[in-house]
Write a protein that holds these residues in place. Structure first.
Motif, PDB file in Angstrom:
ATOM      1  N   ASP A 122      70.964   3.304  68.470  1.00  0.00           N
ATOM      2  CA  ASP A 122      71.715   4.425  69.083  1.00  0.00           C
ATOM      3  C   ASP A 122      71.017   5.725  69.136  1.00  0.00           C
ATOM      4  O   ASP A 122      70.808   6.480  69.853  1.00  0.00           O
ATOM      5  CB  ASP A 122      73.076   4.456  69.020  1.00  0.00           C
ATOM      6  N   VAL A 126      69.108   8.226  71.715  1.00  0.00           N
ATOM      7  CA  VAL A 126      69.524   9.602  72.056  1.00  0.00           C
ATOM      8  C   VAL A 126      68.348  10.380  71.915  1.00  0.00           C
ATOM      9  O   VAL A 126      68.286  11.461  72.790  1.00  0.00           O
ATOM     10  CB  VAL A 126      70.672   9.797  70.905  1.00  0.00           C
ATOM     11  N   ILE A 142      77.946  11.583  73.058  1.00  0.00           N
ATOM     12  CA  ILE A 142      77.387  10.692  72.607  1.00  0.00           C
ATOM     13  C   ILE A 142      77.272  10.651  70.991  1.00  0.00           C
ATOM     14  O   ILE A 142      77.460   9.770  70.209  1.00  0.00           O
ATOM     15  CB  ILE A 142      76.125   9.751  73.308  1.00  0.00           C
ATOM     16  N   LYS A 143      76.429  11.995  70.566  1.00  0.00           N
ATOM     17  CA  LYS A 143      76.437  11.992  69.342  1.00  0.00           C
ATOM     18  C   LYS A 143      77.678  12.044  68.683  1.00  0.00           C
ATOM     19  O   LYS A 143      77.751  11.569  67.360  1.00  0.00           O
ATOM     20  CB  LYS A 143      75.377  13.248  69.057  1.00  0.00           C
ATOM     21  N   ASP A 145      80.171  10.647  69.466  1.00  0.00           N
ATOM     22  CA  ASP A 145      80.807   9.057  69.292  1.00  0.00           C
ATOM     23  C   ASP A 145      80.151   8.449  68.223  1.00  0.00           C
ATOM     24  O   ASP A 145      80.904   7.606  67.512  1.00  0.00           O
ATOM     25  CB  ASP A 145      80.666   8.579  70.600  1.00  0.00           C
ATOM     26  N   ILE A 182      77.762   2.226  73.852  1.00  0.00           N
ATOM     27  CA  ILE A 182      76.805   3.431  73.782  1.00  0.00           C
ATOM     28  C   ILE A 182      75.279   2.969  73.917  1.00  0.00           C
ATOM     29  O   ILE A 182      74.521   3.563  74.742  1.00  0.00           O
ATOM     30  CB  ILE A 182      76.920   4.109  72.538  1.00  0.00           C
ATOM     31  N   GLU A 185      74.698   2.022  77.728  1.00  0.00           N
ATOM     32  CA  GLU A 185      74.773   3.254  78.378  1.00  0.00           C
ATOM     33  C   GLU A 185      73.372   4.096  78.300  1.00  0.00           C
ATOM     34  O   GLU A 185      72.957   4.428  79.295  1.00  0.00           O
ATOM     35  CB  GLU A 185      75.980   4.327  77.951  1.00  0.00           C
ATOM     36  N   LEU A 186      73.220   4.069  77.087  1.00  0.00           N
ATOM     37  CA  LEU A 186      71.761   4.907  76.627  1.00  0.00           C
ATOM     38  C   LEU A 186      70.797   4.101  77.612  1.00  0.00           C
ATOM     39  O   LEU A 186      69.655   4.721  78.100  1.00  0.00           O
ATOM     40  CB  LEU A 186      71.717   5.061  75.359  1.00  0.00           C
TER      41      LEU A 186
END
Length: 199
Positions: A122, A126, A142-143, A145, A182, A185-186
């Motif tokens: 993840d 990012v 996101i970071k 999360d 996540i 999503e990414l």
């Protein structure tokens, strides 16, 4: 002669009643101890159904003791047989609980390894994600999360050290689900960005 015979019969009856007429307290105490030992390793948590069945069996013993105590001629043979079964059940339940605990520990350890790997992936995604006006804000969220997931991993370790294995398993499972969400999503954002860039 009649008096002698009557005396012998009286003594014999007294011995018989005294041998059958007292509740087997030593065995009852031993059964309660065995149940407590099963509970001490978390049988009521890790093999709850077995532990409830064990308690129900002991309740049945108590009822039969009360029933016999209400009789003039008491016989606790059935109670003794039940107590032997309760003891065997308690030992089996304790063993089952210990086995289940080890299984959960292994599940948690495996989940933690998976989590560590997903978190690293993840974090790498990012760094690859597009950073526009809206993208930057989304990535910061996101970071945040991911940081929360890392904190969950520490909580999982604490739960394990405190022998709260069910809580550890639930926490690790929820954290993995979040980390995978996540990840999805990414990957979706990066795939869309790459496709748009090519066009």
């Amino acid at each position: 002669m009649k008096k002698k015979l009557l005396f012998v019969l009286t003594v014999g009856t007294t011995v018989l009643l005294s041998s059958c007429g007292k509740a087997p307290q030593v065995e009852i105490d031993a059964a309660y101890t065995a149940i407590e030992q099963a509970k001490s390793v978390g049988a009521n948590v890790y093999v709850a159904e077995d532990f409830i069945a064990l308690q129900d069996s002991m309740s049945s013993v108590s009822e039969n003791v009360e029933l016999e105590n209400g009789k003039l001629f008491k016989n606790f043979d059935k109670v003794k047989s039940q107590l032997a079964l309760v003891n065997a059940m308690a030992i089996e339940t304790k063993v089952k609980a210990e086995i289940r605990k080890e299984e959960i520990k292994l599940e948690v350890a495996n989940l933690k390894m998976e989590l560590d790997s997903i978190i690293l992936e993840d974090q790498d995604l990012v760094s690859q994600a597009p950073k526009g006006k809206e993208g930057t804000a989304a990535l910061e969220a996101i970071k945040g999360d991911i940081s929360a997931i890392e904190a969950s991993v520490i909580e999982v370790e604490n739960f394990v050290s405190e022998d709260q294995l069910v809580a550890a398993l639930n926490k690790a499972t929820a954290a993995k689900e979040k980390a995978l969400a996540i990840n999805d999503e990414l990957n979706e954002v990066i795939a869309k960005y790459t496709k748009h860039k090519r066009n």
